[in-house]
Enzyme design. Structure first.
Site, PDB file in Angstrom:
ATOM      1  CB  SER A  94      -1.549  -0.046   1.519  1.00 40.92           C
ATOM      2  OG  SER A  94      -0.071   0.025   1.996  1.00 40.92           O
ATOM      3  CB  THR A 221      -2.056   5.546   3.571  1.00 40.39           C
ATOM      4  OG1 THR A 221      -2.418   5.417   1.995  1.00 40.39           O
ATOM      5  CG2 THR A 221      -1.624   6.774   4.237  1.00 40.39           C
ATOM      6  CB  THR A 239      -0.492   6.702   0.384  1.00 41.06           C
ATOM      7  OG1 THR A 239      -1.337   5.581   0.033  1.00 41.06           O
ATOM      8  CG2 THR A 239      -0.609   7.899  -0.665  1.00 41.06           C
ATOM      9  NE  ARG A 249      -7.653   8.656  -5.586  1.00 39.94           N
ATOM     10  CZ  ARG A 249      -7.198   8.810  -3.870  1.00 39.94           C
ATOM     11  NH1 ARG A 249      -6.108   8.178  -4.038  1.00 39.94           N
ATOM     12  NH2 ARG A 249      -7.652   8.252  -3.312  1.00 39.94           N
ATOM     13  N   GLY A 251      -5.053  11.770  -3.775  1.00 36.67           N
ATOM     14  CA  GLY A 251      -6.112  11.059  -2.779  1.00 36.67           C
ATOM     15  C   GLY A 251      -5.395  11.911  -2.067  1.00 36.67           C
ATOM     16  CB  THR A 272      -5.361   5.356   6.384  1.00 35.95           C
ATOM     17  OG1 THR A 272      -5.738   4.536   7.399  1.00 35.95           O
ATOM     18  CG2 THR A 272      -3.820   6.036   6.864  1.00 35.95           C
ATOM     19  N   GLY A 273      -7.495   5.494   4.834  1.00 33.87           N
ATOM     20  CA  GLY A 273      -8.915   5.557   4.176  1.00 33.87           C
ATOM     21  C   GLY A 273      -9.674   6.606   3.455  1.00 33.87           C
TER      22      GLY A 273
HETATM   23  N1  ASP Z   1      -5.838   7.447   2.021  1.00 32.81           N
HETATM   24  C1  ASP Z   1      -5.594   6.915   0.692  1.00 32.81           C
HETATM   25  C2  ASP Z   1      -5.742   7.759  -0.539  1.00 32.81           C
HETATM   26  O1  ASP Z   1      -7.421   8.047  -1.024  1.00 32.81           O
HETATM   27  C3  ASP Z   1      -5.574   5.121   0.993  1.00 32.81           C
HETATM   28  C4  ASP Z   1      -5.543   5.093   2.500  1.00 32.81           C
HETATM   29  O2  ASP Z   1      -4.944   5.496   3.041  1.00 32.81           O
HETATM   30  O3  ASP Z   1      -6.045   3.515   2.043  1.00 32.81           O
HETATM   31  O4  ASP Z   1      -5.743   8.023  -1.893  1.00 32.81           O
END
Ligand code: ASP
Length: 370
Positions: A94, A221, A239, A249, A251, A272-273
């Site tokens: 990740s 991440t 990340t 894209r 994030g 994260t998320g």
């Molecule tokens: N927040 C990160 C993103 O949207 C991905 C993650 O943390 O899972 O790129």
């Protein structure tokens, strides 16, 4: 302890500086809160992967960062060295090298970092070919007047500084998983971006159900924040972003106020998320502002989660209980070394203190799963 300068102190301080006459009366009640600069308990906090991956070495990311902080390293150097362990680990899919690629099979990386005491920040987005985007983000912080470089420009910047640029950051594993995903997606869906996005999402979820990728690595991440005994606080987020994303894209991770925010007088928050949910609400900034008003890290995090819930109204983003159908986690630390990991649904986070590294459950907003 958050200490608001009261009106009398503020006027006294202003008068001492010969400033009172220049300060509009209306602003006197809005003096910024500062956390009293008492000595702090050194702490490093991160997403749970910060206490999992070792890249073949002896220590995890949070241990590395904590060790450096307690030996006197600059806090940003320490937290970046911590996340470098994950960025370089081919097993950690990740982040960095071996991070799951975008829809075209290209690994594009995002990162940001902030230095509390120096009031400096740097970030990179959609960076290809460099295993450690956090170090490039740190170079943006240290060597430019800018906060964010993207795509080819970010890569050129890294090349000029001597970073090794590689043709492909896929590992055998990330390439194999991408090919698997690609096989599941009907190319004809390219004609209809909505259907294609849905097909891509469903294929990814199926791969999670089949145990090919971990749920938390569909996104995935590391955010890592640290504070030393002097109360100096810094943070970094890095990340490979959303797996199989549309090329280009970006994030929340490289965006200051979203994937990371540090205020040297208050604290740090990172995430994260689902980046889109966080970008929409600039949650890390929101959290630091809540701490500025005196909130404990946990309450500040919950406030941000509530805001995300309130702003999640589109049906496609809600589960059958009418709640957000995605995970979102915040890692929060204040200048005194108080910390919290909070999340939409049950999750974990990592922390390292004088007691050593631990993986702890987050405070979850809702029971069950997304
Ligand atoms: N927040 C990160 C993103 O949207 C991905 C993650 O943390 O899972 O790129």
């Amino acid at each position: 302890m958050i200490e608001k300068l009261n009106r009398r102190d503020f006027i006294r301080a202003g008068a001492a500086a010969g400033l009172t006459a220049a300060v509009p009366q209306a602003l006197l009640g809005q003096a910024p809160a500062v956390i009293a600069p008492k000595s702090a308990r050194p702490v490093v906090i991160s997403s749970a992967n910060g206490n999992v991956f070792k890249n073949g070495g002896d220590v995890t990311g949070v241990q590395k960062a904590f060790g450096m902080i307690t030996q006197g390293s600059d806090v940003l150097d320490a937290v970046v060295a911590g996340v470098n362990i994950l960025e370089l680990d081919p097993q950690e899919d990740s982040v960095g090298y071996g991070g799951l690629p975008n829809a075209e099979g290209v690994v594009q990386l995002d990162s940001s970092c902030m230095h509390g005491p120096r009031r400096q920040a740097g970030g990179v987005a959609s960076l290809e070919g460099v295993r450690t985007p956090s170090l490039v983000a740190k170079a943006v912080l240290e060597q430019t007047d800018h906060h964010l470089l993207v795509g080819k420009g970010a890569q050129e910047f890294a090349r000029n500084l001597g970073f090794k640029i590689e043709d492909d950051l896929n590992t055998e594993k990330s390439r194999r998983l991408w090919l698997d995903w690609k096989r599941r997606v009907d190319p004809s869906h390219y004609l209809d971006p909505r259907k294609r996005a849905e097909a891509g999402h469903q294929a990814a979820l199926q791969m999670v159900r089949e145990g090919l990728i971990r749920q938390e690595h569909l996104w995935g991440t590391i955010n890592c924040d640290g504070v030393n005994a002097k109360g100096e606080i810094c943070g970094v987020t890095t990340t490979s972003g959303l797996s199989w994303k549309i090329p280009g894209r970006v994030g929340d991770s490289p965006i200051l106020g979203a994937g990371l925010y540090v205020d040297g007088e208050i604290g740090a928050a990172g995430s994260t998320g689902r980046g889109e949910a966080n970008l929409y609400n600039l949650s890390s900034f929101l959290i630091v502002e809540a701490m500025r008003r005196g909130a404990h890290p946990k309450d500040a995090g919950m406030e941000a989660l509530k805001r995300v819930v309130a702003n999640t109204v589109e049906k496609r983003l809600l589960n059958d209980r009418g709640r957000p159908a995605f995970d979102l986690n915040f890692y929060i630390l204040n200048k005194r070394g108080e910390y919290a990991g909070v999340s939409m649904y049950a999750s974990h986070y990592a922390v390292c203190t004088e007691k050593g590294p631990e993986t702890l459950p987050t405070e979850a907003m809702f029971e069950g799963k997304a």
